[in-house]
Design a protein around this motif. Structure first.
Motif, mmCIF file in Angstrom:
data_model
loop_
_atom_site.group_PDB
_atom_site.id
_atom_site.type_symbol
_atom_site.label_atom_id
_atom_site.label_comp_id
_atom_site.label_asym_id
_atom_site.label_seq_id
_atom_site.Cartn_x
_atom_site.Cartn_y
_atom_site.Cartn_z
ATOM 1 N N UNK A 36 0.831 -1.192 0.000
ATOM 2 C CA UNK A 36 0.000 0.000 0.000
ATOM 3 C C UNK A 36 0.875 1.256 0.000
ATOM 4 N N UNK A 37 0.475 2.299 -0.725
ATOM 5 C CA UNK A 37 1.170 3.585 -0.621
ATOM 6 C C UNK A 37 0.948 4.155 0.774
ATOM 7 N N UNK A 38 1.979 4.748 1.351
ATOM 8 C CA UNK A 38 1.874 5.157 2.751
ATOM 9 C C UNK A 38 2.736 6.386 3.040
ATOM 10 N N UNK A 39 2.549 6.919 4.241
ATOM 11 C CA UNK A 39 3.385 8.001 4.747
ATOM 12 C C UNK A 39 4.646 7.410 5.349
ATOM 13 N N UNK A 40 5.578 8.288 5.728
ATOM 14 C CA UNK A 40 6.689 7.849 6.561
ATOM 15 C C UNK A 40 6.123 7.450 7.930
ATOM 16 N N UNK A 41 6.753 6.505 8.580
ATOM 17 C CA UNK A 41 6.300 6.121 9.913
ATOM 18 C C UNK A 41 6.847 7.113 10.947
ATOM 19 N N UNK A 42 6.123 7.248 12.053
ATOM 20 C CA UNK A 42 6.587 8.093 13.156
ATOM 21 C C UNK A 42 6.327 7.354 14.465
ATOM 22 N N UNK A 43 7.082 7.703 15.492
ATOM 23 C CA UNK A 43 7.020 6.980 16.766
ATOM 24 C C UNK A 43 6.248 7.769 17.813
ATOM 25 N N UNK A 121 -11.061 13.131 8.400
ATOM 26 C CA UNK A 121 -11.301 14.574 8.458
ATOM 27 C C UNK A 121 -11.102 15.122 9.865
ATOM 28 N N UNK A 122 -11.483 14.362 10.871
ATOM 29 C CA UNK A 122 -11.268 14.795 12.258
ATOM 30 C C UNK A 122 -9.779 14.904 12.562
ATOM 31 N N UNK A 123 -8.995 13.958 12.044
ATOM 32 C CA UNK A 123 -7.558 13.963 12.309
ATOM 33 C C UNK A 123 -6.813 14.999 11.471
ATOM 34 N N UNK A 124 -7.468 15.543 10.431
ATOM 35 C CA UNK A 124 -6.890 16.648 9.679
ATOM 36 C C UNK A 124 -6.957 17.952 10.472
ATOM 37 N N UNK A 125 -7.856 17.986 11.467
ATOM 38 C CA UNK A 125 -8.085 19.223 12.216
ATOM 39 C C UNK A 125 -7.419 19.258 13.580
ATOM 40 N N UNK A 126 -6.915 18.122 14.035
ATOM 41 C CA UNK A 126 -6.299 18.088 15.362
ATOM 42 C C UNK A 126 -5.244 16.996 15.428
ATOM 43 N N UNK A 127 -4.142 17.280 16.102
ATOM 44 C CA UNK A 127 -3.052 16.314 16.203
ATOM 45 C C UNK A 127 -3.416 15.130 17.084
ATOM 46 N N UNK A 152 5.022 15.782 17.121
ATOM 47 C CA UNK A 152 4.780 15.529 15.708
ATOM 48 C C UNK A 152 3.453 16.164 15.284
ATOM 49 N N UNK A 153 3.486 16.900 14.185
ATOM 50 C CA UNK A 153 2.264 17.497 13.641
ATOM 51 C C UNK A 153 1.579 16.470 12.742
ATOM 52 N N UNK A 154 0.817 15.597 13.351
ATOM 53 C CA UNK A 154 0.161 14.530 12.584
ATOM 54 C C UNK A 154 -0.934 15.071 11.680
ATOM 55 N N UNK A 155 -1.582 16.169 12.064
ATOM 56 C CA UNK A 155 -2.681 16.686 11.239
ATOM 57 C C UNK A 155 -2.169 17.185 9.898
ATOM 58 N N UNK A 156 -0.973 17.764 9.873
ATOM 59 C CA UNK A 156 -0.401 18.223 8.608
ATOM 60 C C UNK A 156 -0.034 17.039 7.722
ATOM 61 N N UNK A 158 -1.399 14.044 7.774
ATOM 62 C CA UNK A 158 -2.626 13.409 7.306
ATOM 63 C C UNK A 158 -3.304 14.241 6.225
ATOM 64 N N UNK A 159 -3.363 15.555 6.424
ATOM 65 C CA UNK A 159 -4.009 16.427 5.442
ATOM 66 C C UNK A 159 -3.312 16.348 4.095
ATOM 67 N N UNK A 160 -1.992 16.312 4.105
ATOM 68 C CA UNK A 160 -1.233 16.242 2.856
ATOM 69 C C UNK A 160 -1.400 14.891 2.177
ATOM 70 N N UNK A 161 -1.324 13.819 2.951
ATOM 71 C CA UNK A 161 -1.355 12.480 2.371
ATOM 72 C C UNK A 161 -2.737 12.124 1.839
ATOM 73 N N UNK A 162 -3.791 12.488 2.583
ATOM 74 C CA UNK A 162 -5.148 12.118 2.197
ATOM 75 C C UNK A 162 -5.857 13.229 1.420
ATOM 76 N N UNK A 163 -5.112 14.158 0.885
ATOM 77 C CA UNK A 163 -5.700 15.268 0.144
ATOM 78 C C UNK A 163 -6.505 14.796 -1.055
#
Length: 307
Positions: A36-43, A121-127, A152-156, A158-163
């Motif tokens: 699956x296409x994915x983001x970088x992982x974060x801890x 969408x909820x996770x795009x608005x809050x970390x 980590x700014x997870x909302x940014x 997520x917003x970029x990846x799921x745009x």
């Protein structure tokens, strides 16, 4: 020299089961037979002093958003099991249902969960603040764990990846579809809503007990779709009864979530609910690009003594 390198190849291939790769500028992760296409992982940092961190990444399974989590464990066979609970900084709580994709490879427990468009969408608005998960050991002992986000700014992310993720909701899809009033719809109660009244939608939500759903002896219901394959996981206890499982199916025909014990169930013993849930994940429907991205149906599993 050549022979020594050849010996390493099988080990490298095995370790690729669930690792992130970058190919042609795109991150991918591999699990079982899927990639699956994915983001970088974060801890996320463990909230136990001596606990292992939780690694997280987001990915796309066709039109379905998914979240994958991994954590180290020296105990052979440890699995991440059950719900994944995500707490956001704004107080929102997101509950992710188990997809039945949980593995233990290379001293690491790994699992994949589905996300709805609303949750994304909820996770795009809050970390993400904290994630709570359950480790299952020896197939019976369960322990709850949590890990928290530090900076980590997870909302940014997520917003970029799921745009570009398909965010068309089910209602909009229905308006664009041409009704497909087939014999299968009649058999499955596909033209009935939760109250059993016709709404003319070929992919209407299928609930157990709707007219035409075959609610007496078991089976399944998914409007406008045909069953491709199925299986059954037997109970391991001296219990019998009927378990109705609410399922969510994507356009590829794959069951992405299953909730056992809904209305119509006659025995809610956990030793029947768990195998019924696993049975639901063994069902596969036809691929249909016109179907909703997440379609609700049901699977009925009957258990009798002596099976």
């Amino acid at each position: 020299m050549m022979k020594g390198n050849m010996r390493k190849i099988p080990i490298i291939l095995i370790s690729m089961l669930f690792i992130t790769l970058t190919a042609a500028g795109q991150n991918l992760f591999f699990i079982d037979e899927n990639s699956y296409p994915c983001t970088e992982s974060f801890a996320l940092q463990s909230n136990l002093d001596d606990g292992e961190d939780l690694n997280v990444l987001f990915a796309k399974d066709g039109a379905t958003a998914i979240i994958a989590v991994t954590t180290k464990s020296s105990l052979q066979g440890t699995l991440i099991s059950g719900k994944l609970i995500i707490y956001l900084d704004d107080g929102t709580v997101i509950s992710c249902m188990d997809r039945g994709e949980s593995y233990y490879v290379d001293d690491t427990a790994k699992a994949v969960y589905s996300l709805t468009n609303e949750q994304v969408n909820k996770m795009k608005n809050s970390n993400i603040n904290t994630v709570r998960y359950t480790l299952k050991k020896y197939d019976f002992q369960e322990v709850n764990r949590s890990a928290s986000n530090k900076a980590i700014s997870t909302k940014d992310l997520i917003a970029k990846f799921f745009n570009n993720l398909d965010s068309v909701n089910e209602v909009a899809v229905k308006k664009e579809q041409k009704p497909k009033k087939t014999k299968l719809d009649a058999l499955m109660g596909g033209l009935n809503n939760e109250q059993g009244q016709s709404n003319g939608d070929s992919y209407a939500t299928s609930y157990y007990g709707s007219p035409g759903s075959g609610n007496g002896t078991g089976g399944y219901g998914l409007s406008g779709r045909s069953l491709v394959s199925k299986g059954k996981v037997q109970q391991e206890c001296n219990q019998e009864g009927r378990v109705v499982v609410k399922i969510v199916v994507d356009r590829t025909g794959k069951v992405i979530s299953a909730t056992p014990g809904v209305k119509g169930t006659t025995n809610n013993n956990p030793c029947l609910l768990e195998p019924a849930k696993k049975t639901a994940f063994k069902h596969k429907w036809n691929l249909d690009s016109n179907a909703p991205s997440q379609q609700i149906g049901f699977v009925v599993v009957n258990y009798t003594l002596g099976e």
